[in-house]
Design a protein around this motif. Structure first.
Motif, short mmCIF file in Angstrom:
data_model
loop_
_atom_site.label_atom_id
_atom_site.label_comp_id
_atom_site.label_asym_id
_atom_site.label_seq_id
_atom_site.Cartn_x
_atom_site.Cartn_y
_atom_site.Cartn_z
N GLY A 1 14.29 43.30 52.62
CA GLY A 1 13.58 42.64 53.71
C GLY A 1 12.14 42.31 53.37
O GLY A 1 11.32 42.03 54.24
N ALA A 2 11.80 42.32 52.08
CA ALA A 2 10.43 42.09 51.64
C ALA A 2 10.00 40.64 51.87
O ALA A 2 10.81 39.73 51.87
CB ALA A 2 10.31 42.43 50.16
N ARG A 3 8.70 40.46 52.05
CA ARG A 3 8.11 39.12 52.20
C ARG A 3 7.51 38.62 50.88
O ARG A 3 7.23 37.45 50.74
CB ARG A 3 7.03 39.15 53.27
CG ARG A 3 7.57 39.42 54.65
CD ARG A 3 6.46 39.33 55.70
NE ARG A 3 6.98 39.61 57.01
CZ ARG A 3 7.55 38.70 57.80
NH1 ARG A 3 7.68 37.47 57.38
NH2 ARG A 3 7.99 39.04 58.99
N LEU A 4 7.29 39.52 49.96
CA LEU A 4 6.76 39.20 48.64
C LEU A 4 7.34 40.20 47.65
O LEU A 4 7.73 41.29 48.06
CB LEU A 4 5.23 39.31 48.63
CG LEU A 4 4.47 38.23 49.39
CD1 LEU A 4 2.98 38.58 49.42
CD2 LEU A 4 4.67 36.85 48.78
N PRO A 5 7.42 39.90 46.39
CA PRO A 5 6.89 38.72 45.72
C PRO A 5 7.87 37.56 45.82
O PRO A 5 9.07 37.75 46.05
CB PRO A 5 6.77 39.17 44.27
CG PRO A 5 7.93 40.11 44.11
CD PRO A 5 8.03 40.83 45.43
N SER A 6 7.37 36.38 45.63
CA SER A 6 8.23 35.22 45.54
C SER A 6 8.92 35.24 44.18
O SER A 6 8.42 35.83 43.22
CB SER A 6 7.41 33.94 45.68
OG SER A 6 6.98 33.79 47.01
N VAL A 7 10.08 34.60 44.14
CA VAL A 7 10.88 34.56 42.92
C VAL A 7 11.34 33.13 42.67
O VAL A 7 11.77 32.44 43.60
CB VAL A 7 12.11 35.49 43.02
CG1 VAL A 7 13.00 35.36 41.80
CG2 VAL A 7 11.68 36.94 43.21
N VAL A 8 11.24 32.70 41.43
CA VAL A 8 11.83 31.43 40.99
C VAL A 8 13.02 31.79 40.12
O VAL A 8 12.87 32.49 39.09
CB VAL A 8 10.83 30.57 40.19
CG1 VAL A 8 11.53 29.33 39.63
CG2 VAL A 8 9.66 30.17 41.07
N LEU A 9 14.20 31.36 40.55
CA LEU A 9 15.43 31.62 39.79
C LEU A 9 15.82 30.36 39.05
O LEU A 9 15.99 29.30 39.66
CB LEU A 9 16.56 32.04 40.73
CG LEU A 9 16.38 33.37 41.44
CD1 LEU A 9 17.52 33.60 42.43
CD2 LEU A 9 16.31 34.51 40.45
N LEU A 10 15.94 30.48 37.75
CA LEU A 10 16.35 29.35 36.91
C LEU A 10 17.85 29.44 36.69
O LEU A 10 18.35 30.42 36.14
CB LEU A 10 15.63 29.40 35.56
CG LEU A 10 14.11 29.37 35.65
CD1 LEU A 10 13.50 29.61 34.28
CD2 LEU A 10 13.64 28.06 36.23
N ARG A 11 18.56 28.42 37.13
CA ARG A 11 20.02 28.42 37.03
C ARG A 11 20.47 27.38 36.02
O ARG A 11 19.84 26.34 35.88
CB ARG A 11 20.65 28.11 38.40
CG ARG A 11 20.19 29.06 39.51
CD ARG A 11 20.62 30.49 39.31
NE ARG A 11 22.05 30.55 39.42
CZ ARG A 11 22.82 31.32 38.69
NH1 ARG A 11 22.30 32.12 37.81
NH2 ARG A 11 24.11 31.31 38.83
#
Length: 122
Positions: A64-74
């Motif tokens: 339920g975290a608000r951070l950290p943001s994550v960029v997932l490379l697919r």
């Protein structure tokens, strides 16, 4: 933007991400760190985590975290470092505000998906 590259991405990627403050988990002595420690470090250092590991989105949803943001490379296996850097350079400016507010951003060669944090189960 401050980025933290996960262990599944080449440390050489740092060389190609001009204009970004980039660290790699290996440079922080975290090459073998479990995912929850990598997330905690990204949050502590106020960095966006960049990874090809979908487990990070799952961990953020459960917590339920608000951070950290994550960029997932697919769909990036077999790609050269330069190609991955180009994908990031072209797309990060478009999602910068989302990442600043807290999001999981999924990048493929032809698609961007944004899921804002916290991720609810409803």
């Amino acid at each position: 933007m401050r980025l933290l590259l996960d262990n599944n991405l080449s440390p050489r990627l740092r060389e190609f991400l001009e204009g970004y403050d980039v660290e790699h988990v290996r440079n922080l002595g975290m090459a073998a760190a479990p995912d929850d420690e990598v997330i905690a470090r990204a949050e502590q250092d106020r960095r966006v985590l960049v990874s090809a590991d979908t487990d990070f989105g799952q961990l953020l949803a459960v917590s339920g975290a608000r951070l950290p943001s994550v960029v997932l490379l697919r769909r990036q296996s077999g790609r050269r470092v330069e190609q991955i850097a180009d994908l990031l350079q072209r797309n990060l400016p478009q999602v910068a505000e989302d990442l600043s507010d807290g999001a999981v951003v999924v990048l493929t060669n032809d698609e961007i998906r944004v899921r804002h944090l916290p991720i609810s189960s409803v």
